[in-house]
Design an enzyme around this catalytic site. Sequence first.
Site, mmCIF file in Angstrom:
data_model
loop_
_atom_site.group_PDB
_atom_site.id
_atom_site.type_symbol
_atom_site.label_atom_id
_atom_site.label_comp_id
_atom_site.label_asym_id
_atom_site.label_seq_id
_atom_site.Cartn_x
_atom_site.Cartn_y
_atom_site.Cartn_z
ATOM 1 N N ASN A 142 -17.642 -32.661 -20.572
ATOM 2 C CA ASN A 142 -16.359 -31.758 -20.420
ATOM 3 C C ASN A 142 -15.901 -32.024 -19.042
ATOM 4 O O ASN A 142 -14.690 -31.525 -18.635
ATOM 5 C CB ASN A 142 -16.955 -30.336 -20.395
ATOM 6 C CG ASN A 142 -17.141 -29.866 -21.821
ATOM 7 O OD1 ASN A 142 -18.131 -29.164 -22.123
ATOM 8 N ND2 ASN A 142 -16.396 -30.165 -22.703
ATOM 9 N N ASP B 214 -17.745 -23.079 -29.597
ATOM 10 C CA ASP B 214 -16.639 -23.991 -29.511
ATOM 11 C C ASP B 214 -15.067 -23.231 -29.944
ATOM 12 O O ASP B 214 -15.386 -22.256 -30.776
ATOM 13 C CB ASP B 214 -16.735 -25.149 -30.379
ATOM 14 C CG ASP B 214 -15.660 -26.135 -30.231
ATOM 15 O OD1 ASP B 214 -15.052 -26.172 -29.133
ATOM 16 O OD2 ASP B 214 -15.833 -27.132 -31.104
HETATM 17 C C1 IPE Z 1 -19.039 -29.116 -27.255
HETATM 18 O O1 IPE Z 1 -17.594 -28.533 -27.453
HETATM 19 C C2 IPE Z 1 -19.389 -28.756 -25.872
HETATM 20 C C3 IPE Z 1 -19.525 -27.283 -25.674
HETATM 21 C C4 IPE Z 1 -19.454 -26.215 -26.155
HETATM 22 C C5 IPE Z 1 -20.123 -26.577 -24.217
HETATM 23 P P1 IPE Z 1 -16.563 -29.653 -27.210
HETATM 24 O O2 IPE Z 1 -15.400 -28.992 -27.541
HETATM 25 O O3 IPE Z 1 -16.454 -30.158 -25.722
HETATM 26 O O4 IPE Z 1 -16.981 -30.850 -27.886
HETATM 27 P P2 IPE Z 1 -15.800 -32.000 -28.762
HETATM 28 O O5 IPE Z 1 -14.938 -32.780 -27.745
HETATM 29 O O6 IPE Z 1 -14.837 -31.158 -29.677
HETATM 30 O O7 IPE Z 1 -16.713 -32.958 -29.482
HETATM 31 C C1 IPE Z 2 -15.799 -24.172 -26.100
HETATM 32 O O1 IPE Z 2 -14.194 -24.025 -26.407
HETATM 33 C C2 IPE Z 2 -15.853 -24.175 -24.399
HETATM 34 C C3 IPE Z 2 -16.042 -25.487 -23.927
HETATM 35 C C4 IPE Z 2 -16.384 -26.804 -24.520
HETATM 36 C C5 IPE Z 2 -16.477 -25.490 -22.409
HETATM 37 P P1 IPE Z 2 -13.282 -25.425 -26.055
HETATM 38 O O2 IPE Z 2 -12.708 -25.372 -24.606
HETATM 39 O O3 IPE Z 2 -14.007 -26.565 -26.587
HETATM 40 O O4 IPE Z 2 -12.072 -25.058 -27.024
HETATM 41 P P2 IPE Z 2 -11.388 -25.831 -28.077
HETATM 42 O O5 IPE Z 2 -12.472 -26.641 -28.910
HETATM 43 O O6 IPE Z 2 -10.566 -26.778 -27.256
HETATM 44 O O7 IPE Z 2 -10.667 -24.793 -28.893
HETATM 45 MG MG MG Z 3 -14.001 -27.684 -28.353
#
Ligand code: IPE
Ligand code: IPE
Ligand code: MG
Length: 254
Positions: free
Chosen positions: A76, A28
């Site tokens: 996502n 994340d």
């Molecule tokens: C969790 O991260 C999913 C992945 C790392 C693929 P998200 O960024 O989607 O989760 P939330 O929305 O912060 O809970």
């Molecule tokens: C994790 O990084 C990757 C995926 C969930 C695909 P994020 O895209 O969630 O990055 P933040 O949480 O918005 O910084």
């Molecule tokens: Mg995220």
Amino acid sequence: MFNKNHQAADEPQLDMSRIPAHVAIIMDGNGRWAQARHLPRVAGHKQGMQTVKKVTIAASDMGVKVLSLYAFSTENWKRPESEVSYLMDLPIRFFNTFVPDLVKHNVKVTVMGDITRLPEKTQTAVNDAMADTKDCDGMILNFALNYGARDEIKRAVQTIAQQAAAGELDPASITEDTISGHLMSAQLGEFADPDLLIRTSGEERISNFMLWQIAYSELLFVPEHWPDFDGETLKRCLIDFQGRHRRFGGLVNK
Ligand code: IPE
Ligand code: IPE
Ligand code: MG
């Protein structure tokens, strides 16, 4: 006193005989990493892909048996189409450039999640990577792609219910192993349950990842955004894990 790695001599060292077999990571913070640099969010995903390469090799070198990486959740899809489409291209780029290294390190690729909903080119890249590494018997690199734990459990329940309805299964004979055996992690055999679950970027939640399997996992939330994570960070996480006392509901002998 410092050793040659400038590490305090009394700092705990990694015990190579107690490496967690299954390490799972909720990768994340890609977007925030990019935003902090005034870059578009997808620049964070691109850099995050480099981190996946580094961390895969580091985990394999440390003797991890299964590395599960949460790459795309069933939730996502809610993101803007342009970001989703970039994320769908990443596995193609990743495997196109990295499969030879995976084979060299004897790493086998597996996937959890419904990949039939991914664009055809992405599915091909994923299926080719699994086929190209199927004979590797070192670490398993287990990607969660279009994965959600509730979706996984729902599918398991459907299959089990169908067997019961067809008279092939007595509901009274259903055990925890029956359920584990129908989850997408069943292919990981004895290593299906993560020993250690790491989430980067300071968020402290599970976001629908391996809900059944993490019943007794050690949870570790680290502040680094995923693009800043590396082999050294992973090593520190494993040292933290080794300092914990897992009890599984029993008593620990101290
Ligand atoms: C969790 O991260 C999913 C992945 C790392 C693929 P998200 O960024 O989607 O989760 P939330 O929305 O912060 O809970
Ligand atoms: C994790 O990084 C990757 C995926 C969930 C695909 P994020 O895209 O969630 O990055 P933040 O949480 O918005 O910084
Ligand atoms: Mg995220």
